[in-house]
Motif scaffolding. Structure first.
Motif, PDB file in Angstrom:
ATOM      1  N   LEU A 107      16.260   1.882  38.857  1.00 41.09           N
ATOM      2  CA  LEU A 107      17.239   2.222  39.886  1.00 41.09           C
ATOM      3  C   LEU A 107      16.565   2.318  41.246  1.00 41.09           C
ATOM      4  O   LEU A 107      17.109   1.901  42.264  1.00 41.09           O
ATOM      5  N   TRP A 108      15.342   2.842  41.251  1.00 37.11           N
ATOM      6  CA  TRP A 108      14.638   3.063  42.528  1.00 37.11           C
ATOM      7  C   TRP A 108      14.306   1.738  43.197  1.00 37.11           C
ATOM      8  O   TRP A 108      14.399   1.617  44.413  1.00 37.11           O
ATOM      9  N   ASN A 109      13.946   0.738  42.383  1.00 34.94           N
ATOM     10  CA  ASN A 109      13.699  -0.586  42.968  1.00 34.94           C
ATOM     11  C   ASN A 109      14.992  -1.208  43.474  1.00 34.94           C
ATOM     12  O   ASN A 109      15.025  -1.853  44.516  1.00 34.94           O
ATOM     13  N   VAL A 110      16.050  -1.019  42.700  1.00 38.65           N
ATOM     14  CA  VAL A 110      17.336  -1.596  43.105  1.00 38.65           C
ATOM     15  C   VAL A 110      17.771  -0.995  44.448  1.00 38.65           C
ATOM     16  O   VAL A 110      18.192  -1.713  45.366  1.00 38.65           O
ATOM     17  N   LEU A 111      17.622   0.328  44.563  1.00 40.96           N
ATOM     18  CA  LEU A 111      18.004   0.978  45.824  1.00 40.96           C
ATOM     19  C   LEU A 111      17.161   0.450  46.993  1.00 40.96           C
ATOM     20  O   LEU A 111      17.674   0.226  48.088  1.00 40.96           O
ATOM     21  N   ALA A 112      15.878   0.243  46.707  1.00 43.97           N
ATOM     22  CA  ALA A 112      14.986  -0.221  47.779  1.00 43.97           C
ATOM     23  C   ALA A 112      15.277  -1.672  48.164  1.00 43.97           C
ATOM     24  O   ALA A 112      15.085  -2.068  49.315  1.00 43.97           O
ATOM     25  N   GLU A 113      15.739  -2.452  47.181  1.00 42.28           N
ATOM     26  CA  GLU A 113      15.946  -3.893  47.447  1.00 42.28           C
ATOM     27  C   GLU A 113      17.344  -4.230  47.957  1.00 42.28           C
ATOM     28  O   GLU A 113      17.569  -5.306  48.480  1.00 42.28           O
ATOM     29  N   ARG A 114      18.303  -3.342  47.764  1.00 37.58           N
ATOM     30  CA  ARG A 114      19.686  -3.684  48.132  1.00 37.58           C
ATOM     31  C   ARG A 114      19.797  -4.084  49.600  1.00 37.58           C
ATOM     32  O   ARG A 114      19.276  -3.422  50.467  1.00 37.58           O
ATOM     33  N   ARG A 115      20.464  -5.190  49.839  1.00 39.13           N
ATOM     34  CA  ARG A 115      20.657  -5.689  51.194  1.00 39.13           C
ATOM     35  C   ARG A 115      21.960  -6.457  51.204  1.00 39.13           C
ATOM     36  O   ARG A 115      22.381  -6.970  50.162  1.00 39.13           O
ATOM     37  N   SER A 116      22.625  -6.555  52.348  1.00 45.41           N
ATOM     38  CA  SER A 116      23.799  -7.423  52.442  1.00 45.41           C
ATOM     39  C   SER A 116      23.324  -8.853  52.645  1.00 45.41           C
ATOM     40  O   SER A 116      22.632  -9.139  53.622  1.00 45.41           O
ATOM     41  N   LEU A 117      23.672  -9.732  51.705  1.00 48.05           N
ATOM     42  CA  LEU A 117      23.287 -11.136  51.803  1.00 48.05           C
ATOM     43  C   LEU A 117      24.549 -11.958  52.020  1.00 48.05           C
ATOM     44  O   LEU A 117      25.547 -11.765  51.327  1.00 48.05           O
ATOM     45  N   ARG A 118      24.482 -12.855  52.971  1.00 46.06           N
ATOM     46  CA  ARG A 118      25.684 -13.614  53.351  1.00 46.06           C
ATOM     47  C   ARG A 118      25.530 -15.107  53.136  1.00 46.06           C
ATOM     48  O   ARG A 118      26.417 -15.872  53.485  1.00 46.06           O
ATOM     49  N   ASN A 119      24.369 -15.506  52.607  1.00 45.86           N
ATOM     50  CA  ASN A 119      24.095 -16.927  52.359  1.00 45.86           C
ATOM     51  C   ASN A 119      24.129 -17.194  50.888  1.00 45.86           C
ATOM     52  O   ASN A 119      23.294 -16.668  50.148  1.00 45.86           O
ATOM     53  N   PHE A 120      25.069 -17.994  50.437  1.00 45.02           N
ATOM     54  CA  PHE A 120      25.181 -18.259  49.004  1.00 45.02           C
ATOM     55  C   PHE A 120      25.009 -19.742  48.736  1.00 45.02           C
ATOM     56  O   PHE A 120      25.445 -20.570  49.539  1.00 45.02           O
ATOM     57  N   ILE A 155      32.913   2.226  44.881  1.00 50.22           N
ATOM     58  CA  ILE A 155      33.027   1.004  44.075  1.00 50.22           C
ATOM     59  C   ILE A 155      32.192  -0.107  44.720  1.00 50.22           C
ATOM     60  O   ILE A 155      31.461  -0.841  44.042  1.00 50.22           O
ATOM     61  N   GLY A 156      32.290  -0.200  46.032  1.00 52.02           N
ATOM     62  CA  GLY A 156      31.523  -1.222  46.751  1.00 52.02           C
ATOM     63  C   GLY A 156      30.026  -1.039  46.550  1.00 52.02           C
ATOM     64  O   GLY A 156      29.291  -2.007  46.324  1.00 52.02           O
ATOM     65  N   GLN A 157      29.568   0.196  46.607  1.00 51.82           N
ATOM     66  CA  GLN A 157      28.129   0.434  46.419  1.00 51.82           C
ATOM     67  C   GLN A 157      27.716   0.061  44.987  1.00 51.82           C
ATOM     68  O   GLN A 157      26.644  -0.510  44.779  1.00 51.82           O
ATOM     69  N   ASN A 158      28.569   0.374  44.021  1.00 53.35           N
ATOM     70  CA  ASN A 158      28.232  -0.021  42.648  1.00 53.35           C
ATOM     71  C   ASN A 158      28.107  -1.544  42.541  1.00 53.35           C
ATOM     72  O   ASN A 158      27.229  -2.054  41.833  1.00 53.35           O
ATOM     73  N   LEU A 159      28.985  -2.258  43.249  1.00 54.50           N
ATOM     74  CA  LEU A 159      28.881  -3.726  43.213  1.00 54.50           C
ATOM     75  C   LEU A 159      27.556  -4.173  43.824  1.00 54.50           C
ATOM     76  O   LEU A 159      26.862  -5.032  43.263  1.00 54.50           O
ATOM     77  N   TYR A 160      27.206  -3.606  44.964  1.00 55.21           N
ATOM     78  CA  TYR A 160      25.930  -3.961  45.601  1.00 55.21           C
ATOM     79  C   TYR A 160      24.766  -3.735  44.639  1.00 55.21           C
ATOM     80  O   TYR A 160      23.878  -4.572  44.498  1.00 55.21           O
ATOM     81  N   LEU A 161      24.749  -2.560  43.993  1.00 53.59           N
ATOM     82  CA  LEU A 161      23.600  -2.228  43.145  1.00 53.59           C
ATOM     83  C   LEU A 161      23.540  -3.131  41.923  1.00 53.59           C
ATOM     84  O   LEU A 161      22.472  -3.606  41.534  1.00 53.59           O
TER      85      LEU A 161
END
Ligand SMILES: Cc1cc2nc3c(=O)[nH]c(=O)nc-3n(C[C@H](O)[C@H](O)[C@H](O)COP(=O)(O)O)c2cc1C
Length: 244
Positions: free
Chosen positions: A58-71, A195-201
């Motif tokens: 979880l700690w890595n996921v929290l550290a890595e979470r970013r908004s990515l807009r390029n798919f 809910i949005g944060q859960n999706l990000y994680l």
């Protein structure tokens, strides 16, 4: 913003204070139903069992979470979508008639519904689906490509067309207002945020790109979903795809 605007008035008129907590009884007979299903949907598709995923802290996921807009335009597998849906609204415990979920909800009233715009997911035809919480199915509401109109309705944010899928969250205000009256509006957006944060994680843990979206032309998104914009209206979205 010197004048008292609508935001200030809302905050003032919905605040709790010790002198004004009269407490109104709950009318159990008029409790709104806790989630929607669409019996007349085009097709009902069962959501696959959760697949085994690589362990990630979880700690890595929290550290890595970013908004990515390029798919990339690569498809997602349906079991991957199943994992994302479970992370956002999976039922983790039944308590009486309440279906408790992965995300918290004020008063366990769950005012947020999930619609899923499928652009590119294996085994699912493109279209607008609704998440049936009780039966854990996807209900196909509209078949066809909605990526382009969805992007246009979100102030032309083209990432919504490139994303493999976009979760669109609506609020059914009566579910919360039944207990919290006008204060309910505070909670709708908090519920959606969780809910949005859960999706990000979940997307980060699955090495997918994700970006939530709050900028959209309300009426256009409501029309795509087929909701009336008054009793139920779009509040937030989350785009997911393979990072480009
Ligand atoms: C309520 C909310 C609405 C947002 N709306 C948009 C949006 O419409 N378009 C967009 O590209 N990003 C949107 N974002 C993402 C933010 O721009 C992003 O979280 C912020 O720049 C911080 O970057 P990070 O998420 O990578 O930490 C939104 C985020 C939140 C929480």
């Amino acid at each position: 913003m010197n004048d008292q605007g609508i935001g200030d008035r809302y905050q003032e008129e919905t605040r709790y204070d010790r002198s004004g907590m009269g407490g109104r009884g709950l009318d159990w007979a008029s409790k709104p139903s806790p989630f929607k299903t669409y019996p007349d949907c085009i097709r009902r598709v069962p959501i696959p069992e959760l697949s085994k995923e690589e362990e990630i802290s979880l700690w890595n996921v929290l550290a890595e979470r970013r908004s990515l807009r390029n798919f990339t335009l690569q498809s997602l597998d349906y079991p991957v979508l199943a994992r994302l849906l479970w992370a956002t609204q999976g039922v983790t415990r039944r308590e009486g008639s309440s279906l408790l979920r992965t995300a918290p909800s004020a008063g366990a009233l769950y005012p947020i519904e999930t619609y899923i715009v499928i652009n590119r997911v294996e085994d699912l035809s493109p279209g607008v689906y609704h998440l049936d919480i009780g039966g854990w199915n996807l209900e196909l509401m509209r078949e066809g490509s909605f990526g382009q109109p969805l992007a246009a309705a979100a102030l032309h944010q083209d990432m919504l067309e490139a994303a493999a899928t976009v979760l669109v969250w609506t609020a059914v205000v009566a579910r919360s207002a039944w207990k919290y009256s006008h204060r309910a509006y505070r909670y709708l957006y908090m519920d959606a945020g969780h809910i949005g944060q859960n999706l990000y994680l979940a997307a980060t843990a699955l090495k997918l790109g994700c970006c939530t979206v709050g900028a959209f032309f309300d009426a256009e998104i409501n029309d795509i979903l087929g909701v009336d914009g008054k009793e139920e209206f779009a509040v937030y979205m989350g785009a997911v795809g393979r990072p480009g």
